[in-house]
Write an enzyme that holds these catalytic residues in place. Structure first.
Site, PDB file in Angstrom:
ATOM      1  N   CYS A   4       5.168   0.879  20.391  1.00 38.77           N
ATOM      2  CA  CYS A   4       6.571   1.118  20.767  1.00 38.77           C
ATOM      3  C   CYS A   4       7.300  -0.105  21.305  1.00 38.77           C
ATOM      4  O   CYS A   4       8.274  -0.555  20.701  1.00 38.77           O
ATOM      5  CB  CYS A   4       6.625   2.244  21.785  1.00 38.77           C
ATOM      6  SG  CYS A   4       6.148   3.805  21.043  1.00 38.77           S
TER       7      CYS A   4
HETATM    8  P1  NAD Z   1       1.965   7.441  13.458  1.00 36.90           P
HETATM    9  O1  NAD Z   1       2.055   6.351  12.470  1.00 36.90           O
HETATM   10  O2  NAD Z   1       0.775   7.577  14.358  1.00 36.90           O
HETATM   11  O3  NAD Z   1       2.107   8.844  12.687  1.00 36.90           O
HETATM   12  C1  NAD Z   1       3.004   9.074  11.651  1.00 36.90           C
HETATM   13  C2  NAD Z   1       2.445  10.175  10.743  1.00 36.90           C
HETATM   14  O4  NAD Z   1       3.443  10.500   9.764  1.00 36.90           O
HETATM   15  C3  NAD Z   1       1.194   9.763   9.958  1.00 36.90           C
HETATM   16  O5  NAD Z   1       0.198  10.738  10.157  1.00 36.90           O
HETATM   17  C4  NAD Z   1       1.667   9.735   8.496  1.00 36.90           C
HETATM   18  O6  NAD Z   1       0.654  10.098   7.590  1.00 36.90           O
HETATM   19  C5  NAD Z   1       2.778  10.761   8.522  1.00 36.90           C
HETATM   20  N1  NAD Z   1       3.762  10.623   7.445  1.00 36.90           N
HETATM   21  C6  NAD Z   1       4.236   9.489   6.860  1.00 36.90           C
HETATM   22  N2  NAD Z   1       5.162   9.794   5.938  1.00 36.90           N
HETATM   23  C7  NAD Z   1       5.283  11.144   5.934  1.00 36.90           C
HETATM   24  C8  NAD Z   1       6.098  12.060   5.198  1.00 36.90           C
HETATM   25  N3  NAD Z   1       6.977  11.645   4.292  1.00 36.90           N
HETATM   26  N4  NAD Z   1       5.957  13.385   5.445  1.00 36.90           N
HETATM   27  C9  NAD Z   1       5.063  13.823   6.366  1.00 36.90           C
HETATM   28  N5  NAD Z   1       4.285  13.008   7.097  1.00 36.90           N
HETATM   29  C10 NAD Z   1       4.384  11.686   6.879  1.00 36.90           C
HETATM   30  O7  NAD Z   1       3.288   7.343  14.332  1.00 36.90           O
HETATM   31  P2  NAD Z   1       3.500   7.691  15.899  1.00 36.90           P
HETATM   32  O8  NAD Z   1       2.868   6.675  16.768  1.00 36.90           O
HETATM   33  O9  NAD Z   1       3.190   9.137  16.117  1.00 36.90           O
HETATM   34  O10 NAD Z   1       5.074   7.447  16.019  1.00 36.90           O
HETATM   35  C11 NAD Z   1       5.999   8.308  15.385  1.00 36.90           C
HETATM   36  C12 NAD Z   1       7.379   7.988  15.919  1.00 36.90           C
HETATM   37  O11 NAD Z   1       7.450   8.310  17.320  1.00 36.90           O
HETATM   38  C13 NAD Z   1       7.791   6.508  15.811  1.00 36.90           C
HETATM   39  O12 NAD Z   1       9.158   6.432  15.561  1.00 36.90           O
HETATM   40  C14 NAD Z   1       7.482   5.973  17.189  1.00 36.90           C
HETATM   41  O13 NAD Z   1       8.280   4.860  17.510  1.00 36.90           O
HETATM   42  C15 NAD Z   1       7.845   7.158  18.062  1.00 36.90           C
HETATM   43  N6  NAD Z   1       7.159   7.186  19.359  1.00 36.90           N
HETATM   44  C16 NAD Z   1       5.840   6.859  19.425  1.00 36.90           C
HETATM   45  C17 NAD Z   1       5.189   6.917  20.650  1.00 36.90           C
HETATM   46  C18 NAD Z   1       3.740   6.521  20.768  1.00 36.90           C
HETATM   47  O14 NAD Z   1       3.273   6.350  21.894  1.00 36.90           O
HETATM   48  N7  NAD Z   1       3.001   6.396  19.666  1.00 36.90           N
HETATM   49  C19 NAD Z   1       5.884   7.327  21.814  1.00 36.90           C
HETATM   50  C20 NAD Z   1       7.208   7.694  21.684  1.00 36.90           C
HETATM   51  C21 NAD Z   1       7.841   7.620  20.451  1.00 36.90           C
END
Ligand code: NAD
Length: 435
Positions: free
Chosen positions: A265
């Protein structure tokens, strides 16, 4: 209520399990069939404290996973977009995954008779929900936002490693809705958490998330800048911050100097805000410095190591260097933007022989670096090492002592303020990065 969660990564799988715990019926959607299988078997696709227990309790009862958007949308009242928003090549935000998920959602909404709410939970730069997601949904559904479906931006503030706890105990819930109806649907989902809800518009909700992360990142880079100056002056910067942090306007947290911030992030969000500002013709100097300081900090670890290995004239060729900690922080297996990555790259460039250890993140790092020896314990990594870099604040590293005695030369560079050399029974040649 019934919700579908698009993307089963850190945010998606935790949100899904927690919404089920709050009594909702949840459908997870992921394009990764392996993750779908794992969730349906009650296995968490990522490591998060408490997540396995929640999945075990709810999977195949009120929580299931699928890759079928039509099924998920038809059987839920709201869909949360929780897919990744990585940095693009220019550092700005890459919205391609959000766009793909929005198009799939739009197609599914086209086939649904009833009202549906689309919630953007992914971190997206201001204006994305209204100017990118909403038009895609209208285009692919052939329906009208505000009449046939609702649109909301609901940022997530959870910390990896404490994600389940944070979801269930948020300090704020922000709901940026295009209208009252969609605001009501999303606030209802959180009612049991009994927290005040900030009711705003989507672009303000998007900005709240960026300001939150950018401010925390700024505090860390500020602490590192001060720490670098303190080190030159022989001042204990932790003592300085302990005193400064008692000022209620400043607050002690996030003033620990060290090897810098990583994770999925802070780095990408600060860069995305810089990119958005630049697109509008504004050059954000402070935010750029936050990134620059953070990029410089891990390389200082290698510089200090080279100065210490002076009898070898700083030559790293063939020297075994123990890198302790690969995850971007403790209690997670996530290595995204970990400060260990630039350190390993630099050590490899200098010809060092790296012995790395991390209690959780070894498998992830193996995909990035093959030419590293991955060890099963800190002792293994330290054995016969000429130097040691402590990169992640894992608790077990705080207790290292006699293990340093296994080293060929006991040079220890601490990037996380974990070791107090005066309290050790083993004598080491110790340097803190900023102290
Ligand atoms: P991640 O990469 O761990 O997970 C994303 C998931 O989406 C994956 O499992 C992927 O296979 C799936 N995916 C990709 N394309 C897809 C589609 N078209 N349809 C369905 N699924 C699909 O990401 P994350 O760390 O969970 O982050 C997600 C969002 O949340 C980002 O924008 C991030 O900035 C935000 N965020 C993350 C955190 C954190 O601590 N990781 C905290 C707050 C906000």
């Amino acid at each position: 209520m019934k919700v579908s969660i698009i993307g089963s990564g850190y945010v998606g799988s935790v949100s899904a399990a927690c919404f089920a715990e709050l009594g909702h019926e949840v459908i997870c959607i992921d394009i990764d069939e392996e993750k779908v299988k794992q969730i349906n078997a009650g296995v968490a696709p990522i490591w998060e404290e408490g997540l396995d227990e929640l999945l075990a309790r709810h999977t195949q009862k009120t929580l299931i996973a699928t890759s079928d958007y039509d099924y998920a949308v038809a059987n839920s009242d709201a869909s949360f977009i929780c897919v990744g928003t990585p940095s693009g090549e220019d550092g700005g935000i890459d919205l391609s995954i959000v766009k793909a998920a929005s198009a799939s959602l739009g197609r599914a909404i086209a086939k649904k008779e009833h009202y549906h709410v689309v919630v953007v939970k992914s971190t997206v730069v201001p204006e994305t929900t209204e100017k990118v997601v909403l038009p895609i949904l209208e285009e692919y559904s052939g329906k009208k936002a505000g009449r046939d479906f609702g649109v909301v931006m609901n940022p997530e503030f959870l910390r990896e490693g404490k994600a389940v706890y944070d979801f269930m105990h948020p300090d704020k819930i922000v709901v940026g809705a295009i209208d009252q109806r969609s605001f009501f649907v999303v606030s209802e989902l959180y009612r049991k958490l009994d927290r005040p809800v900030t009711h705003t518009n989507p672009r303000t909700a998007e900005m709240i998330k960026y300001v939150n992360n950018s401010f925390l990142a700024t505090k860390i880079s500020f602490a590192n800048e001060v720490g670098n100056i303190c080190k030159q002056l022989g001042i204990d910067t932790y003592e300085v911050m302990d005193a400064v942090g008692t000022d209620f306007r400043i607050e002690r947290q996030f003033l620990n100097c060290g090897a810098g911030f990583g994770g999925s992030c802070f780095p990408k969000d600060v860069k995305a805000l810089i990119g958005k500002a630049r697109d509008m013709g504004y050059a954000p100097q402070l935010l750029q410095s936050v990134v620059d300081i953070n990029n410089r900090q891990p390389l200082k670890m290698v510089e200090l190591l080279r100065e210490k290995i002076s009898d070898m004239k700083g030559d790293m060729k063939g020297k075994r260097i123990a890198v302790l900690g690969l995850a971007f922080k403790n209690d997670t297996d996530d290595i995204r933007e970990s400060r260990s990555i630039p350190v390993i790259e630099e050590l490899l460039r200098l010809g060092a022989d790296i012995a790395a250890y991390d209690p959780m993140a070894e498998e992830s790092m193996k995909k990035l670096f093959k030419d590293v020896t991955y060890c099963k314990s800190a002792s293994d990594a330290l054995t016969e090492a000429h130097g040691c870099l402590i990169m992640t604040e894992w608790n077990e590293f705080r207790n290292l002592d006699k293990e340093f005695g296994l080293m060929a030369s006991r040079v220890v560079i601490d990037g996380r303020h974990l070791i107090n050399p005066e309290k050790l029974s083993t004598q080491i040649d110790y340097q803190g990065i900023c102290w």
